[in-house]
Design an enzyme around this catalytic site. Structure first.
Site, PDB file in Angstrom:
ATOM      1  N   SER A   1       0.823  -1.206   0.000  1.00  0.00           N
ATOM      2  CA  SER A   1       0.000   0.000   0.000  1.00  0.00           C
ATOM      3  C   SER A   1       0.854   1.252   0.000  1.00  0.00           C
ATOM      4  CB  SER A   1      -0.897  -0.008   1.251  1.00  0.00           C
ATOM      5  OG  SER A   1      -1.500   1.263   1.448  1.00  0.00           O
TER       6      SER A   1
ATOM      7  N   LYS B   1       2.118  -3.427   6.589  1.00  0.00           N
ATOM      8  CA  LYS B   1       2.496  -3.543   5.173  1.00  0.00           C
ATOM      9  C   LYS B   1       4.011  -3.367   5.006  1.00  0.00           C
ATOM     10  CE  LYS B   1      -1.473  -4.380   3.284  1.00  0.00           C
ATOM     11  NZ  LYS B   1      -1.724  -5.700   2.665  1.00  0.00           N
TER      12      LYS B   1
ATOM     13  N   TYR C   1      -1.906  -0.499  10.512  1.00  0.00           N
ATOM     14  CA  TYR C   1      -2.139  -1.069   9.175  1.00  0.00           C
ATOM     15  C   TYR C   1      -0.932  -0.799   8.270  1.00  0.00           C
ATOM     16  CZ  TYR C   1      -3.501  -1.304   4.351  1.00  0.00           C
ATOM     17  OH  TYR C   1      -3.506  -1.576   3.013  1.00  0.00           O
TER      18      TYR C   1
HETATM   19  C1  WQD Z   1      -9.712   9.528   0.408  1.00  0.00           C
HETATM   20  C2  WQD Z   1      -9.918  11.031   0.611  1.00  0.00           C
HETATM   21  C3  WQD Z   1     -10.294  11.648   2.894  1.00  0.00           C
HETATM   22  C4  WQD Z   1     -14.153   9.569   3.261  1.00  0.00           C
HETATM   23  C5  WQD Z   1      -7.112   4.567   2.599  1.00  0.00           C
HETATM   24  C6  WQD Z   1      -5.971   3.789   3.215  1.00  0.00           C
HETATM   25  C7  WQD Z   1      -5.117   3.218   2.125  1.00  0.00           C
HETATM   26  C8  WQD Z   1      -5.961   2.405   1.183  1.00  0.00           C
HETATM   27  C9  WQD Z   1      -7.081   3.256   0.618  1.00  0.00           C
HETATM   28  C10 WQD Z   1      -5.779   0.108   1.874  1.00  0.00           C
HETATM   29  C11 WQD Z   1      -9.198  11.582   1.828  1.00  0.00           C
HETATM   30  C12 WQD Z   1     -11.533  11.938   2.040  1.00  0.00           C
HETATM   31  C13 WQD Z   1     -12.954  10.069   2.787  1.00  0.00           C
HETATM   32  C14 WQD Z   1     -15.200  10.471   3.580  1.00  0.00           C
HETATM   33  C15 WQD Z   1     -13.815  12.306   2.908  1.00  0.00           C
HETATM   34  N1  WQD Z   1      -6.473   1.263   1.851  1.00  0.00           N
HETATM   35  N2  WQD Z   1     -12.795  11.417   2.606  1.00  0.00           N
HETATM   36  N3  WQD Z   1     -14.992  11.815   3.383  1.00  0.00           N
HETATM   37  O1  WQD Z   1      -7.527   7.479   3.402  1.00  0.00           O
HETATM   38  O2  WQD Z   1      -6.611   7.996   1.077  1.00  0.00           O
HETATM   39  O3  WQD Z   1      -6.591   5.665   1.906  1.00  0.00           O
HETATM   40  O4  WQD Z   1      -7.844   3.746   1.740  1.00  0.00           O
HETATM   41  O5  WQD Z   1      -4.768  -0.174   1.278  1.00  0.00           O
HETATM   42  O6  WQD Z   1      -4.121   2.408   2.709  1.00  0.00           O
HETATM   43  O7  WQD Z   1      -5.165   4.692   3.964  1.00  0.00           O
HETATM   44  O8  WQD Z   1      -8.755   6.703   1.327  1.00  0.00           O
HETATM   45  O9  WQD Z   1     -11.079   6.858   0.577  1.00  0.00           O
HETATM   46  O10 WQD Z   1     -10.611   6.917   3.078  1.00  0.00           O
HETATM   47  O11 WQD Z   1     -10.014   8.890   1.658  1.00  0.00           O
HETATM   48  O12 WQD Z   1     -13.652  13.536   2.739  1.00  0.00           O
HETATM   49  O13 WQD Z   1     -16.315  10.069   4.035  1.00  0.00           O
HETATM   50  O14 WQD Z   1     -11.319  11.277   0.819  1.00  0.00           O
HETATM   51  O15 WQD Z   1     -10.064  12.699   3.823  1.00  0.00           O
HETATM   52  O16 WQD Z   1      -8.749  12.906   1.519  1.00  0.00           O
HETATM   53  P1  WQD Z   1      -7.344   7.074   1.989  1.00  0.00           P
HETATM   54  P2  WQD Z   1     -10.197   7.285   1.692  1.00  0.00           P
END
Ligand code: WQD
Length: 330
Positions: free
Chosen positions: A124, A152, A148
């Site tokens: 990741s 990795k 997490y």
């Molecule tokens: C994306 C953007 C949030 C939800 C995570 C893990 C990563 C991988 C993918 C496993 C960010 C914003 C999100 C919401 C929002 N997983 N957001 N409102 O955090 O980049 O990555 O998932 O491998 O390891 O860290 O993904 O989709 O949670 O967030 O504003 O309800 O959307 O702040 O900027 P993230 P995400």
């Protein structure tokens, strides 16, 4: 060629199984169904016309894993199975370390025991932590302070050390950015249980009226529109990247970013989803989510140069395919 896919009924695993079967591989799925459903095996068969063998088992179960390796002439392993919710990992660190590390160790022990030389690991972008974007494979790892991401990075270390004394091994460490979208059939996709943590499934549930509105976690980041920027990659592009690694990688350890190399903000993704699907997504700006970084996107030149792989699908296609799957969920 027979490939063992752990976590093969999950979001990325199921899409990779489809690409494997469509490319002529035989597939065995090992999954404990803790975060997916058995019916995904039927959907994979429906899409490809070929039914993978399925073992409902845990990848940390040494007896179960040894039985699979001793029964089938496995040529390669793609290891997706793992706990993967950042927030949950802070609350349950021991479960995350035990599950993610032990499953990797058990699988690699069996590869060595049974002479299986190809191992593709689901890593990741989280391992890059607070590095400067765009992230490059040679950067020093600084997994963000969440268990997490640490698991990795530790699994990458474990596999690297194993490969150093088993030179016949061909190990690919694939660092995913933000997988989204779904197969064009709408039969498989991202179906998180409960309230989604990730942005795209949250958006599709708002679009469907399951959730009232999207909360945008902060618009005061140092980014063009103040909201978080991520490298969203279509899950089918990601699946194709796994086949490229399985087929191209020779002995030793090879690390690749699997992303598009482009950053998209939260507000940009909302607009793309609204335009691609002619639907409005109500949202409200709220405070930052703890642990989030401002920007995360990849330098993807290495996968292109060495694997001949690049992501082909754009954000509109990701949004259309994600929505089609959500609508099919009944
Ligand atoms: C994306 C953007 C949030 C939800 C995570 C893990 C990563 C991988 C993918 C496993 C960010 C914003 C999100 C919401 C929002 N997983 N957001 N409102 O955090 O980049 O990555 O998932 O491998 O390891 O860290 O993904 O989709 O949670 O967030 O504003 O309800 O959307 O702040 O900027 P993230 P995400």
């Amino acid at each position: 060629m027979l490939v063992l896919v752990t976590g093969g009924t999950g979001f990325i695993g199921s899409h990779t199984c489809v690409e494997l079967l469509n490319s002529g591989y035989e597939v065995i799925i090992l999954d404990n169904l803790v975060n997916s459903k058995r019916e995904v095996v039927d959907r994979i068969a429906q899409i490809t016309g070929k039914r993978p063998l399925f073992y409902e088992a845990d990848a940390t179960d040494e007896t179960a894993v040894d039985l699979i390796f001793s029964t089938h002439p496995i040529d390669g392993v793609i290891h997706f199975a793992g706990l993967k919710a950042v927030g949950e990992s802070v609350q349950m660190p021991l479960a995350y370390y035990k599950n993610n590390l032990l499953s990797t160790i058990v699988l690699m022990e069996n590869c060595v025991k049974y002479g299986v030389q190809r191992f593709v690991f689901s890593s990741s972008a989280t391992v890059y932590g607070e590095n400067q974007v765009p992230f490059v494979e040679t950067m020093e790892l600084r997994p963000r302070t969440n268990p997490y991401g640490e698991t990795k990075a530790m699994c990458e270390r474990i596999l690297t050390d194993a490969a150093s004394i088993h030179p016949e091994l061909s190990v690919s460490l694939l660092r995913y950015f933000n997988p989204v979208g779904a197969h064009e059939s709408g039969l498989i996709g991202e179906a998180p249980q409960g309230i989604p943590n990730n942005l795209m499934p949250y958006i599709t549930q708002v679009a469907k009226g399951i959730l009232p509105e999207l909360q945008v976690f902060g618009n005061d980041y140092p980014t063009p529109d103040g909201t978080g920027v991520r490298d969203y990659i279509h899950v089918v592009d990601l699946a194709e990247g796994h086949l490229a690694a399985l087929e191209q990688v020779g002995p030793g350890v090879h690390i690749y970013n699997l992303g598009t190399g482009r950053g998209t903000s939260v507000l940009e993704l909302i607009s793309a989803f609204e335009e691609a699907n002619s639907i409005r997504i109500p949202y409200r700006i709220v405070g930052r989510r703890p642990g989030d970084v401002a920007e995360c996107y990849a330098d993807v030149s290495k996968a292109h140069a060495e694997l001949g792989w690049t992501a082909k699908r754009g954000v509109y296609e990701m949004c259309r395919d994600a929505w089609r799957f959500e609508k099919n969920q009944g």
